[in-house]
Design a protein around this motif. Structure first.
Motif, mmCIF file in Angstrom:
data_model
loop_
_atom_site.group_PDB
_atom_site.id
_atom_site.type_symbol
_atom_site.label_atom_id
_atom_site.label_comp_id
_atom_site.label_asym_id
_atom_site.label_seq_id
_atom_site.Cartn_x
_atom_site.Cartn_y
_atom_site.Cartn_z
ATOM 1 N N LEU A 76 15.954 -7.133 9.495
ATOM 2 C CA LEU A 76 14.734 -7.756 8.977
ATOM 3 C C LEU A 76 13.500 -7.062 9.527
ATOM 4 C CD1 LEU A 76 14.725 -11.664 9.065
ATOM 5 C CD2 LEU A 76 13.693 -10.192 7.371
ATOM 6 N N ILE A 77 13.503 -6.866 10.842
ATOM 7 C CA ILE A 77 12.349 -6.248 11.486
ATOM 8 C C ILE A 77 12.135 -4.839 10.963
ATOM 9 C CG2 ILE A 77 11.492 -5.385 13.698
ATOM 10 C CD1 ILE A 77 12.855 -7.755 15.018
ATOM 11 N N SER A 80 10.884 -4.782 7.374
ATOM 12 C CA SER A 80 9.470 -5.162 7.255
ATOM 13 C C SER A 80 8.562 -4.007 7.646
ATOM 14 C CB SER A 80 9.140 -6.352 8.155
ATOM 15 O OG SER A 80 10.097 -7.345 7.994
ATOM 16 N N THR A 83 8.569 -1.287 4.952
ATOM 17 C CA THR A 83 7.744 -1.692 3.812
ATOM 18 C C THR A 83 6.275 -1.555 4.144
ATOM 19 O OG1 THR A 83 9.443 -3.316 3.277
ATOM 20 C CG2 THR A 83 7.357 -3.512 2.125
ATOM 21 N N THR A 84 5.901 -1.996 5.350
ATOM 22 C CA THR A 84 4.496 -1.913 5.752
ATOM 23 C C THR A 84 4.028 -0.466 5.804
ATOM 24 O OG1 THR A 84 4.828 -3.895 7.082
ATOM 25 C CG2 THR A 84 2.859 -2.606 7.518
ATOM 26 N N LEU A 87 3.568 0.840 2.320
ATOM 27 C CA LEU A 87 2.336 0.362 1.685
ATOM 28 C C LEU A 87 1.123 1.096 2.240
ATOM 29 C CD1 LEU A 87 2.934 -3.486 1.520
ATOM 30 C CD2 LEU A 87 2.586 -1.965 -0.407
ATOM 31 N N LEU A 88 1.098 1.295 3.558
ATOM 32 C CA LEU A 88 -0.039 1.979 4.168
ATOM 33 C C LEU A 88 -0.134 3.417 3.683
ATOM 34 C CD1 LEU A 88 0.134 0.559 7.796
ATOM 35 C CD2 LEU A 88 -1.589 0.089 6.067
ATOM 36 N N ASN A 90 0.998 4.533 0.808
ATOM 37 C CA ASN A 90 0.587 4.485 -0.588
ATOM 38 C C ASN A 90 -0.921 4.316 -0.694
ATOM 39 O OD1 ASN A 90 0.613 4.355 -3.340
ATOM 40 N ND2 ASN A 90 1.859 2.516 -3.499
ATOM 41 N N ALA A 91 -1.486 3.566 0.261
ATOM 42 C CA ALA A 91 -2.920 3.299 0.209
ATOM 43 C C ALA A 91 -3.745 4.463 0.751
ATOM 44 C CB ALA A 91 -3.246 2.027 0.991
ATOM 45 N N TYR A 92 -3.274 5.098 1.853
ATOM 46 C CA TYR A 92 -4.143 6.059 2.521
ATOM 47 C C TYR A 92 -3.664 7.494 2.454
ATOM 48 C CZ TYR A 92 -6.170 1.722 4.040
ATOM 49 O OH TYR A 92 -6.735 0.472 4.036
ATOM 50 N N HIS A 94 -1.920 8.813 -0.494
ATOM 51 C CA HIS A 94 -1.281 8.538 -1.782
ATOM 52 C C HIS A 94 -0.484 9.712 -2.327
ATOM 53 C CE1 HIS A 94 -0.729 6.221 -5.427
ATOM 54 N NE2 HIS A 94 -1.029 7.297 -6.120
ATOM 55 N N GLU A 95 -1.065 10.918 -2.233
ATOM 56 C CA GLU A 95 -0.367 12.060 -2.817
ATOM 57 C C GLU A 95 0.903 12.375 -2.063
ATOM 58 O OE1 GLU A 95 -4.224 14.420 -4.528
ATOM 59 O OE2 GLU A 95 -2.415 15.527 -3.997
ATOM 60 N N ASN A 98 3.534 9.980 -3.051
ATOM 61 C CA ASN A 98 4.184 10.306 -4.315
ATOM 62 C C ASN A 98 5.192 11.434 -4.157
ATOM 63 O OD1 ASN A 98 3.122 8.446 -6.042
ATOM 64 N ND2 ASN A 98 1.308 9.662 -6.516
ATOM 65 N N HIS A 164 -2.679 19.966 2.009
ATOM 66 C CA HIS A 164 -3.745 19.009 1.740
ATOM 67 C C HIS A 164 -3.195 17.615 1.465
ATOM 68 C CE1 HIS A 164 -2.312 20.466 -2.102
ATOM 69 N NE2 HIS A 164 -2.700 19.317 -2.602
ATOM 70 N N SER B 22 8.363 -12.011 9.191
ATOM 71 C CA SER B 22 8.437 -10.696 8.535
ATOM 72 C C SER B 22 7.763 -10.734 7.174
ATOM 73 C CB SER B 22 9.889 -10.275 8.347
ATOM 74 O OG SER B 22 10.606 -10.396 9.522
ATOM 75 N N VAL B 26 4.557 -8.476 5.816
ATOM 76 C CA VAL B 26 4.592 -7.643 4.612
ATOM 77 C C VAL B 26 3.570 -8.144 3.592
ATOM 78 C CG1 VAL B 26 6.027 -6.954 2.670
ATOM 79 C CG2 VAL B 26 6.983 -6.943 4.944
ATOM 80 N N THR B 29 0.007 -7.147 4.611
ATOM 81 C CA THR B 29 -0.235 -5.725 4.377
ATOM 82 C C THR B 29 -0.369 -5.456 2.887
ATOM 83 O OG1 THR B 29 1.238 -5.309 6.236
ATOM 84 C CG2 THR B 29 0.544 -3.405 4.972
ATOM 85 N N THR B 33 -3.755 -3.868 1.088
ATOM 86 C CA THR B 33 -3.737 -2.497 0.574
ATOM 87 C C THR B 33 -3.729 -2.453 -0.953
ATOM 88 O OG1 THR B 33 -1.334 -2.456 0.765
ATOM 89 C CG2 THR B 33 -2.579 -1.451 2.552
ATOM 90 N N GLN B 36 -6.752 -0.667 -2.655
ATOM 91 C CA GLN B 36 -6.759 0.768 -2.398
ATOM 92 C C GLN B 36 -5.677 1.461 -3.205
ATOM 93 O OE1 GLN B 36 -9.053 2.349 -0.559
ATOM 94 N NE2 GLN B 36 -8.096 4.253 -1.218
ATOM 95 N N ILE B 37 -4.504 0.866 -3.284
ATOM 96 C CA ILE B 37 -3.395 1.484 -4.018
ATOM 97 C C ILE B 37 -3.726 1.555 -5.502
ATOM 98 C CG2 ILE B 37 -0.999 1.176 -4.727
ATOM 99 C CD1 ILE B 37 -0.399 0.109 -1.984
ATOM 100 N N ASN B 40 -6.138 4.295 -5.998
ATOM 101 C CA ASN B 40 -5.466 5.592 -5.886
ATOM 102 C C ASN B 40 -4.750 5.957 -7.171
ATOM 103 O OD1 ASN B 40 -6.249 5.971 -3.278
ATOM 104 N ND2 ASN B 40 -4.372 5.230 -2.374
#
Lengths: 229, 223
Positions: A76-77, A80, A83-84, A87-88, A90-92, A94-95, A98, A164, B22, B26, B29, B33, B36-37, B40
């Protein structure tokens, strides 16, 4: 914490118990994503972050988790955190996210993470677990990057292409072309080439270990004492 | 017996507590985000679209002026395919269709095919594929200039019989060691041009559907 403890954890993570070369864990992402240095670096850092986070968390709760429940809770830990981190990224980033694609969520299947949680973090203090996570992750990343260099040079003739994606537009020109007009050795880009590359690295490590061992034996050779009759 | 039951209860409660924490992490987050996603993905897609149809050619909201086209035979998918419609002063300027080449060597190849109002191709880019690295992946704009040979083509340039790879008697280059990949793309571009020729009017006139699935570009196609 003594400096010897720190250096033992460091040595374990980087060499003696290197997760990729000795424990042979996490080979799926290792082989699939090490086709260029930047990809390797990206996945290595993501894995290290997850390792540190999960090690520290597991260590913090180690006295409150009942024995029978520890595996589901570790999973579980780890899930999680993966996933976090995904997500981070994907947000910061992104390229890069992908490009790495499915291998970011696949970090969760990297057995090295649950192995460290089970064999180290659940039995040690958070501070030590943090260091263990850090050095195991760095060791893994080092193998990833070395393999990535080999495969990128042999497969594409470049180094640091697509920099880049990780470091921003100002790094776009970082790519070094090692071999001009290179047609590319496709075997190095595909998984079988990665397997062979990894095998060679493991062999090299064993060879180095053997040399160190034999030098140590030479130095410590004592004359054999005769037993008293 | 009672002890066992108590243990089970405590165990279940502990697992639930961990699952709750958990999920919370998630979820938090994810929420923070999300914006932003979305930004993007929108920017990445817009960049791909603008490579084909530059900013100065249109003045509408290209990203949102979409329609769903349905033509399994010509557009390569049994699902509806998105078209991005570019207009200047309400007059249609170009359409970028997110077609699919279903017969790639290793599965379907997703394309952005930009067609100007007069039926000429503005350009084509590959936005997703699983072709062999080092062989079939020469269809990517960052690997080779092959995909640019579609610029300024149309249904009359070349003539329909010539809309194939050279090996099949047509005018388009194939790659040494990889014919299936370029063949699939030439066919898909030809089919999309044919679709456009027939459905041009309604393509620009249908109102955007309420929700449409977005293509996330595979890589940034730098021209």
């Amino acid at each position: 914490m003594q400096i010897q403890e720190v250096s033992k954890i460091a040595k374990d993570g980087l060499w003696t118990n290197n997760q990729a070369l000795v424990a042979l864990l996490g080979l799926c992402p290792l082989l699939a994503v090490s086709n260029t240095v930047i990809n390797a670096l990206g996945l290595g850092i993501a894995t290290t972050l997850v390792l540190i986070a999960s090690n520290v968390t597991v260590s913090l709760i180690r006295n409150w988790v009942r024995n029978e429940l520890r595996i589901p809770i570790f999973v579980l830990i780890i899930a999680s955190f993966v996933t976090t981190v995904g997500l981070l990224m994907n947000a910061y980033l992104h390229e890069l996210y992908n490009v790495l694609g499915i291998f970011i969520p696949l970090i969760v299947t990297n057995c090295a993470i649950i192995a460290r949680a089970e064999s180290f973090a659940s039995k040690n203090t958070p501070a030590k677990s943090l260091l263990d996570g850090l050095f195991m992750g760095l060791g893994f990343t080092a193998v990833l990057v070395l393999l990535g260099m080999m495969r990128e040079i042999l497969g594409q003739g470049t180094l640091f292409s697509q920099a880049h994606l990780m470091f921003g537009p100002s790094f776009q020109g970082l790519q070094l072309t090692i071999i001009e007009d290179y047609r590319g050795f496709i075997f190095a880009i595909l998984p079988p080439g990665a397997f062979l590359g990894l095998g060679l690295m493991i062999a090299l490590k064993k060879y180095i270990d053997m040399r160190i061992e034999s030098r140590k034996n030479l130095q410590s050779q004592q004359p054999v004492t005769q037993p008293l009759v | 017996m009672n002890n066992l039951f108590k243990n089970m209860l405590i165990g279940g409660a502990a697992l639930t507590a961990f699952a709750f924490i958990s999920s919370l992490i998630v979820a938090v987050t994810n929420e923070s985000t999300k914006q932003q996603i979305a930004t993007n993905e929108r920017e990445a897609l817009l960049r791909s679209l603008n490579v084909l149809i530059p900013h100065d050619l249109y003045d509408n909201d290209l990203y949102n002026d979409t329609a769903a086209l349905y033509s399994p035979k010509l557009l390569g998918s049994k699902n509806p395919v998105t078209v991005y419609r570019a207009r200047k002063n309400q007059v249609p300027v170009a359409a970028i269709i997110n077609s699919i080449a279903p017969d790639g060597y290793n599965g379907e190849i997703r394309l952005l095919i930009a067609i100007l109002a007069n039926g000429t191709l503005a350009g084509v880019r590959v936005v997703g594929h699983k072709e062999t690295p080092g062989l079939g992946d020469a269809i990517e704009a960052r690997r080779s200039d092959w995909i640019k040979t579609f610029n300024e083509r149309s249904l009359s340039n070349p003539l329909p019989e010539k809309w194939r790879v050279k090996k099949d008697g047509g005018e388009f280059d194939q790659f040494t060691g990889a014919t299936i990949t370029p063949r699939a793309i030439v066919k898909a571009v030809f089919n999309t041009l044919k679709y456009y020729a027939v459905h041009r009017e309604e393509l620009f006139n249908t109102t955007p559907p309420p929700l449409i699935s977005r293509e996330t570009p595979y890589a940034d196609p730098r021209s």
